[in-house]
Structure formats: C-alpha cells, structure tokens
Design an enzyme around this catalytic site. Structure first.
Site, short mmCIF file in Angstrom:
data_model
loop_
_atom_site.label_atom_id
_atom_site.label_comp_id
_atom_site.label_asym_id
_atom_site.label_seq_id
_atom_site.Cartn_x
_atom_site.Cartn_y
_atom_site.Cartn_z
N GLY A 1 -48.94 -67.38 33.96
CA GLY A 1 -49.54 -66.22 33.30
C GLY A 1 -48.74 -64.95 33.43
O GLY A 1 -47.51 -64.97 33.43
N SER A 2 -49.45 -63.84 33.55
CA SER A 2 -48.89 -62.50 33.46
C SER A 2 -47.84 -62.21 34.52
O SER A 2 -47.85 -62.76 35.62
CB SER A 2 -50.02 -61.49 33.60
OG SER A 2 -49.53 -60.22 33.93
N SER A 3 -46.94 -61.28 34.19
CA SER A 3 -45.92 -60.83 35.13
C SER A 3 -46.51 -59.89 36.18
O SER A 3 -45.81 -59.47 37.08
CB SER A 3 -44.81 -60.10 34.38
OG SER A 3 -45.35 -59.00 33.67
N GLY A 4 -47.81 -59.60 36.08
CA GLY A 4 -48.48 -58.84 37.14
C GLY A 4 -48.79 -59.69 38.36
O GLY A 4 -49.48 -59.25 39.26
#
Lengths: 428, 146
Positions: B71-74
């Site tokens: 998923g997200s790069s966060g």
C-alpha cells in the site's frame, strides 16, 4: 555499504549536522535493504509539511526551531534537533492535509491552517517546491526515462516507473527528507535495470476503455500480483494519462505494484517479449467478464443508497477531468443533502478557474478542493455516513480510514448520483 | 493437555538482520501483507483494513510475523508514529523485502529479521513466545501449550 569520499564527508559531519543525520539514516536504510551503494538523485518528492494534529506538540509556536524539530525527528529519524539547511537537489512537497483556501469547508482547526502557512514558508525558504499534490507529474515534475528519483506516494511512484520510465522505489517520509538534503538514495530495487523486467502476465478477455474500467483492472491487478511486475496482453484501447493514473493508483492500493509494462504504450516495453527481456512468458492470469464483475463488487463497501457525499479527484484531477465534471454539471444542481468535492492540483485549479469550470461546479453546489483529499486529511462534511467516488483507490481507503460506507462508480454515475441524492450505480 | 513432565517445544531458526536488538514477546502471525497509512491505527497499533484477517487486532508489544508491507508510501511514517506513541511491535519477522518495510523497520527501531532458513508461517503460531536476537540473526520459538 560502499560510500564515496564525498558521501563519507557528509556522514562525518563535514557538510553540517543535518546532512550527517541524513547520511546516517540512508546508511541504516541501505543496510536494512542489503544495498551495496547509494545513487545520485536530482528529483525528490516527499511529505515535509508539519501541520497535522499529531505533530502540533512538536512544532510549539511555529518558529523555525519547532519546524527543525519536526524535520529532524520525522524526516530524518534523528533524536537530536538539527538546523535544516536548503535542499541540495530539486525537491517537491506532495499532497497535504489542508486546502489553504477551503479549510473552513473542510472543518480544519484554523490554528492548524495557520501552522501550515508557516510550515510552507519554512519549507519554501529551504527550496521545497510547494506543488501540494499526489500528482507532481501533472504540474511540471516530469522526470525523463532512466532518471533516478526518490519519490513517495504510491500512485506517483507507479506512474513515474511505468509510464515515464524513470526509476524510483517507493520512498518514505524519512528517506525523502534525507534524499533532499544529500541528493542520494539507496541503489536498490527499481534503480537497477535488471530488476525492471515483467515477471507476471495478465491477459485481458474483456474491453477496458472507460476510466472506471481502468481503475477496476488496476484493483484486480494489485490483488493478483501483489508486489510483482505485470505485463499486459490483449489491451483493446489506447489509454491516456488520466486512465493510467487511475489504473496505477488502484494497483498500488490493493497490492504493492510499483512497475508494470503495457507493450507499445509504456516506454520500456516496445513488445510483450521485450517486457520479459526475452525470458519465457509465464502462464497468463486471465481478466475476463467474471473477474471484472467480481472486482467491481469488491469495490462496493456500502448498503445504504441515500448518499451524503461524492468525492472526485483521487489521484488529483487533470484539466480534462475538471472540464468533464463541469460539462456534466452545467445548468444542474446537486441534491441539497449531498455534498460534492472535486480535487485537483492548485496549478490546474488556476486553469479551471480561468476556463470557467470552477464556477460551473460551484454554481451546481460543489466545491473545488486543492492541496489535499479526504483520506489524507481525514476530513469529510459533517455527519457523512455514505460516500461515492470514481476512484478505486479512494473506495479502498476511505471506508477503512473514516468508517463510512463507500460506493464506487464512473464519474458519470457519481455526478448523476450527487444530483439525485442517492446512489444510482449498478454493477453491470 | 500439558503435564509436569512435558517440556514446551522449542524451535530455533536463523535469519538476516534488518535492524539489530533483542526482544521477547508473544507472536501475532498473519500470512497477509499489512498497509501502514490507511491500514493501521497509530493510536493503538491495531489493523483497520476492512477485509484483513487481523482487522481489529493490535500488534503493540507483539512479535509481528507477516509477509511484509503493502500500500501507501506512508508505511514508515505510520510505524514511526507507532514508536513515538508506544504502540509499535516488540519485533518484526517478515519474508518479502521492500523499501517500505526496510525503511519502516529502521525508523520503528525494533529488532527485525528476514531471509529465514525455514518457513516462519509453518513454525510460528499466534500466541507462541518468540525471542528475537537480531544481532545474532537468531529466532527462538517456544510453542504455546495446546
């Protein structure tokens, strides 16, 4: 890891404390990966803004030292507060939590909006370009094929690698801070040409043309291949920026896809054989009518049809998409119980304003938002229970993050439903 | 049923150090990858992704055994915040290397290993006691009774 003399001098503190902390992080990160060296980059896209509720206590009064504390801690993983100098290489800010012009509509604490203003001035002074969008490639940051980048934002990374043929891994808040200050990033993964070939094959047995269909194909792809690198066979229609933007954002949400190849369309795959660098093709994963329908259904996380909120523009809309939304809303009025927010980069908003699209959307009762989106800001209109969106990515994340029910459909279905005040979409 | 003469079953395996350090805690095992941003709550370390098999369960203080990140790069920023909030796992064992998990483990600063000489999902069950010596590349599993 092997470091050059110049990199060693940064690590030793000869170039200042901030670069020493940045190199220390890059070293720990590179060793965790098993990388052998760093590579130079002159294109960094990261998340530096210090205006979320969770960092408020670190910022204090919003003076320079407060922002140094946030950058040191959250962008360099340093326990000590160091003075942050100007970025060494071109660096841009990705999406933020606050629309600087619509924060009242968002329901953002005015003190936080003021803090974001101060944070932006602090970062601007250090050479961070305030693009404030998840799509830097729509507003002027368009790396060339083969260029080494250090980008965050999974939907931008997959676009950067696949559509532009530039090279980046999915970086994070800390590694982009370190990259902006040093112009370095671990040479690993997709920076290395030998790691950029396809290793999965997806064969289309149905037509994929409308933007929503590209989103559904992307959502299917992420579930099927997870982190792998698919190539596609049997494409029926030429896509464009908008369609591949949606496709990639979806594939990077349901899975971790960072690179795909579409023969004849994306630059590193002139042919299907080239995508696999001459290796034997793997057995294909079939995307047919059954798979398409199942994926559409998987994107519906709602049961109630009375609609409170419609979200368009994830990833941020292109000018063509703004034009299309305005065309659909011309002379119409959205339902009084339904809110419509349309998201686009601020630079594109200026063109939308000038073209009259913003006025048409606002006259219909909608709001044009920039700098942010509801998943990032966690801000929705008050009392929202049921949402609809034209984005598979937003349909994936928003119900999980904000506990709302979510419908997914085409931009036309979303706009018609906003006017009706109820979800009219059907899975065909 | 366990009796006084039964010794708990102990298994050891080796892996490659990602982040050094030592920890001993109960295992939380999933064969599904985990999202950081949008997939977990940094407030209590629980998984919030709707269809995830760990939905509603917290990894805070546990040895998290999982394939890796998605998923997200966060991802790293959310696990970083878990460390600051005291809701991070005690240690992490994963099988699929990515930049998200590597950076995430580095900033979470908990003992982390990968590249194992055996199948961690076969050998470790939720509830087992797991000792991780990441500097030595060693994992010691004490099977839960039953």
């Amino acid at each position: 890891m092997q470091l050059t003399d110049f990199e060693k001098s940064m690590l030793d503190g000869a170039q200042g404390d901030a670069k020493a902390r940045a190199m220390d992080l890059l070293l720990r990160y590179g060793e965790a990966l098993g990388a052998e060296r760093l590579v130079e980059t002159r294109n960094v896209a990261g998340a530096f803004n210090a205006s979320t509720p969770s960092v408020r206590h670190m910022v204090g009064d919003g003076d320079e030292e407060g922002f140094d504390r946030v950058f040191s801690g959250l962008n360099l993983d340093s326990d000590d507060v160091v003075d942050i100098p100007r970025m060494t290489v071109p660096t841009c800010q990705l999406i933020t939590g606050i629309d600087m012009e619509n924060h009242e509509t968002q329901g953002v604490d005015p003190a936080l909006a003021e803090l974001q203003g101060k944070s932006e001035r602090y970062l601007g002074k250090r050479g961070v370009n305030m693009m404030c969008t998840c799509t830097p490639y729509q507003v002027g940051n368009v790396p060339l094929q083969g260029e080494h980048c250090a980008w965050m934002e999974s939907s931008a990374v997959i676009y950067c690698n696949s559509v532009l043929g530039a090279r980046t891994n999915v970086e994070g808040k800390e590694s982009t801070g370190a990259a902006g200050l040093t112009g370095r990033i671990p040479y690993w993964g997709l920076h290395m040409p030998e790691n950029r070939n396809a290793n999965r094959l997806i064969r289309l047995d149905v037509e994929v043309d409308d933007m929503s269909e590209w989103g559904v194909l992307g959502y299917f792809t992420g579930f099927e291949v997870e982190e792998d690198q698919p190539a596609f066979d049997g494409l029926t229609h030429q896509p464009d920026l908008m369609k591949l933007k949606h496709f990639g954002a979806a594939a990077a949400s349901s899975g971790g896809v960072e690179l795909y190849h579409m023969p004849g369309i994306t630059p590193e795959a002139p042919t299907l054989e080239a995508a696999f660098a001459g290796a034997a093709l793997p057995a294909p994963i079939i995307y047919g009518a059954k798979e398409r329908k199942r994926t559409w259904e998987r994107l519906q996380n709602a049961t109630d049809r009375k609609l409170d909120f419609v979200m368009l523009g994830c990833p941020h809309n292109s000018i063509e998409q703004m034009s299309r939304v305005a065309e659909l809303l011309e002379g119409r009025r959205i339902h009084p119980d339904t809110a419509l927010w349309v998201h686009t980069p601020r630079a594109i908003r200026q063109v939308a304003d000038r073209s009259g699209y913003t006025e048409v959307i606002e006259r219909a009762g909608g709001v044009v938002m920039s700098d942010t989106c509801p998943s990032i800001s966690r801000k929705l209109p008050k009392g929202v229970r049921v949402i609809a969106t034209d984005s598979a990515k937003q349909a994936h994340y928003l119900p999980a993050i904000t506990k709302v029910q979510g419908w997914f459909g085409s931009v036309e279905q979303c706009v018609e439903s906003a006017v009706a005040g109820e979800w009219l979409g059907v899975v065909r | 049923m366990s009796t006084a003469t039964d010794k708990p079953q102990v298994i050891t395996l080796r892996g490659r150090r990602v982040v050094g350090g030592k920890a001993r805690a109960e295992a939380l095992v999933t064969t599904q990858t985990i999202s950081g941003w949008g997939g977990i709550s940094e407030k209590d370390g629980s998984v919030i992704e709707l269809h995830h098999e760990l939905h509603g369960q917290s990894f805070a203080g546990k040895v998290l055994v999982f394939p890796g990140a998605k998923g997200s790069s966060g991802w790293s920023a959310y696990f970083h915040m878990c460390r600051l909030n005291g809701t991070a796992p005690a240690a992490m064992l994963f099988t699929r290397m990515t930049t998200k998990i590597a950076l995430g483990a580095v900033v979470t600063r908990v003992p982390t290993l990968t590249d194992f000489d055996a199948d961690i999902f076969e050998l470790i069950d939720t509830g087992d006691t797991v000792e991780v010596d990441a500097d030595a590349g060693l994992v010691t599993i004490t099977k839960a009774p039953g």
